[in-house]
Write an enzyme that holds these catalytic residues in place. Sequence first.
Site, PDB file in Angstrom:
ATOM      1  N   GLU A 247       0.801  -1.230   0.000  1.00  0.00           N
ATOM      2  CA  GLU A 247       0.000   0.000   0.000  1.00  0.00           C
ATOM      3  C   GLU A 247       0.830   1.274   0.000  1.00  0.00           C
ATOM      4  O   GLU A 247       0.832   2.033   0.978  1.00  0.00           O
ATOM      5  CB  GLU A 247      -0.941   0.019   1.205  1.00  0.00           C
ATOM      6  CG  GLU A 247      -2.039  -1.007   1.116  1.00  0.00           C
ATOM      7  CD  GLU A 247      -3.000  -0.930   2.296  1.00  0.00           C
ATOM      8  OE1 GLU A 247      -2.650  -0.337   3.325  1.00  0.00           O
ATOM      9  OE2 GLU A 247      -4.095  -1.483   2.185  1.00  0.00           O
TER      10      GLU A 247
ATOM     11  N   GLU B 132      -6.866  -7.413  -0.604  1.00  0.00           N
ATOM     12  CA  GLU B 132      -7.378  -7.494   0.770  1.00  0.00           C
ATOM     13  C   GLU B 132      -8.857  -7.123   0.741  1.00  0.00           C
ATOM     14  O   GLU B 132      -9.214  -6.025   0.322  1.00  0.00           O
ATOM     15  CB  GLU B 132      -6.628  -6.525   1.692  1.00  0.00           C
ATOM     16  CG  GLU B 132      -5.151  -6.827   1.816  1.00  0.00           C
ATOM     17  CD  GLU B 132      -4.419  -5.861   2.748  1.00  0.00           C
ATOM     18  OE1 GLU B 132      -5.072  -5.123   3.499  1.00  0.00           O
ATOM     19  OE2 GLU B 132      -3.178  -5.840   2.696  1.00  0.00           O
TER      20      GLU B 132
HETATM   21  C1  GAL Z   1      -4.447  -2.620   5.075  1.00  0.00           C
HETATM   22  C2  GAL Z   1      -3.064  -3.219   5.224  1.00  0.00           C
HETATM   23  C3  GAL Z   1      -3.078  -4.491   6.042  1.00  0.00           C
HETATM   24  C4  GAL Z   1      -3.909  -4.294   7.262  1.00  0.00           C
HETATM   25  C5  GAL Z   1      -5.285  -3.905   6.856  1.00  0.00           C
HETATM   26  C6  GAL Z   1      -6.241  -3.753   8.001  1.00  0.00           C
HETATM   27  O1  GAL Z   1      -4.371  -1.256   4.874  1.00  0.00           O
HETATM   28  O2  GAL Z   1      -2.487  -3.497   3.981  1.00  0.00           O
HETATM   29  O3  GAL Z   1      -1.761  -4.817   6.391  1.00  0.00           O
HETATM   30  O4  GAL Z   1      -3.319  -3.334   8.061  1.00  0.00           O
HETATM   31  O5  GAL Z   1      -5.244  -2.669   6.198  1.00  0.00           O
HETATM   32  O6  GAL Z   1      -7.519  -3.355   7.562  1.00  0.00           O
END
Ligand code: GAL
Length: 661
Positions: free
Chosen positions: A148, A321
């Site tokens: 990110e 994610e």
């Molecule tokens: C994203 C990140 C992950 C985790 C997640 C939690 O921004 O890539 O590592 O922190 O959020 O929602």
Amino acid sequence: MDTVTRGQLGVCYFPEHWDAADWPSDAEEMRALGIDFVRIGEFSWGVTEPDPGTINLDWLQDILDLLHSHDIKVVLCTPTATPPKWLVDTMPDMLATGRDGRQRGFGSRRHYSFAHMGYRRECARITRIIAAQCGQHPAVIGWQTDNEYGCHDTTLSYSPVDLAGFRDWLAQRYQSVERLNRSWGNVFWSMQYRHFDEVELPNQTVTEANPAHWLDFYRFTSQMVAEFNKLQVDILRELSPGRDIIHNFMGRILDFDHFTLGAQLDISSWDSYPLGFLDQQRDLFDTPHRLHFARSGDPDFQAFHHDLYRATSGGRWWIMEQQPGPVNWAPNNIAPRDGMISLWALEAFAHGAEAVSYFRWRQLPFAQEQMHAGLLRPDRSHAEGFAEASAVAALIREVEWPTTTKGDVAIVFDYESAWAWNIQPQGETFDYFSLVFDIYRGLRQLGLSVDFLSPSMAASRMEDYAMCLVPGTFTCDEAMANALATTSSRVILGPRTASKTGDFAIPDTLAPLLPDAISPARISHVESLAAGLRVEMRDRQGYLHRWREFATPVGDAAVLASTIDGRPALLRRGQLDYLCGWPDSQYLDQMLRDACHAAGIATINMPDGVRLRRAGNKGFVVNYSDKIVDLMALAGNISVFHGSEKLLPSGFAIIAFDAPA
Ligand code: GAL
């Protein structure tokens, strides 16, 4: 080596957080759930290199073997978003500095400056080590670079290292400091420099710094991000050939050009947290809206990013994610309505995603994200997301997902314009992302499927679309001007389109800076409108708010709509329309309907919270609302071939448009 094909389900997995004795049950349970791949290793530098030069990759090798024996593929990550303490201590000047001039500290993540050459060398070193040892493993199908970029406001950094890099960059760009002074207009306020080494960063000035200075600082920084990423990409291609290179973008991060970065990748992915974003993005979503969609998420925010990021890497894209339940980082961390954890994934596939990966396998009971859900709870019991992920696993094997994702209409999205209007909003509610988002929402409420184009893509591909919107694109280069001069697409420009030169100046002939032969308007002056101040439309519903431009028609341009005070609100000349302000949702709806009608594009009135993505004669419908929706009432000549005609809240259906009436 197999590659991930369409409709793959993944999960983010952190084996290093758990006892290795748990790994076999993890793998078995993942397989039983229908998980095709895991993403691992993203923050693992501290485990892999606990002391300088002491490399321990046995754990990674073991987990790769184990996953492989369970036929689970792996996306490996470079661990460069979390440099360990010993490394930071060897070169503390690698830490980024905030706009307030304060150095950021160790103890969370993303604590580095993209411009630090020493840190880049360290990143190259660790990437090389991991790729050399694990890059040929048969389980490894892809790589995620870092994590990110830009999250936690970490793109722009204001340290002495950044300053030195910026000066070099300026020297290369301008060659002579006189040229820089002329381009920026430094005669104003006696800001002339005698040498590039005199140039400062734009952050600590008494009042606003020169907008041209800021814009170049954004351009420089965006290039630093691209160079940082490219270094890793090149190593991975060399040492782990045949694997897809991916980065996971974030929602509404605009500080670097994602098109430039995406061009280096095989696949753009992004991290989709619908409820976190809804509660967090307070300027986009007012309180009634946030409460209305509190458990489902905004019906357009996810799709906006699916469509935008799909464009950045030539069509291939993933969700890396996916929100699995309540997160821990929004102002309020609400539990999703039943069915939404599935629906978000299905919606992504409907927009052409090859893969969706939930974040994360198992909720960790300690450290910063202990309150963030996973598919498993800390005690290994199944969390709410588990059953919903299983439902997705079943469905993606049943359903034929679209292979073609070309939309009905296109919007031009331009990162430089986001920087420009952030630098010079000229009104507290003028925000580039919001402007584009309003238009995107307006189009989707008419049942339209939207593709995004960068300005350079638009110059060659505008013709593929019957309609193309170019809101707020700050400059217009020659290629775009040529495309506009010859297009047969209906193009809607404005507000603020082509209103500056590349040096961030008002054009000599005033805005828009378009060839006389095609320009529909001349903007004599503009105003920003305070919240609540409206300019009503004449003979039409709705009003302009936030921003308004005073325009006169050019050539044979016709006035298609006016404001109550008799000023043009929409002008048309040939294929080009010019919109002289920021329309509210009612006038936007009317304007888009009229333009679609003129361009021969069929529209559908979508019910509140219901959205459609078309692929050929198929339509994928998602229901973010809390109402049951009668799909047969959407349009004549449709049939439902997946799901029910009465679409429940959180429901997903596939319809066909060519069924006999
Ligand atoms: C994203 C990140 C992950 C985790 C997640 C939690 O921004 O890539 O590592 O922190 O959020 O929602």
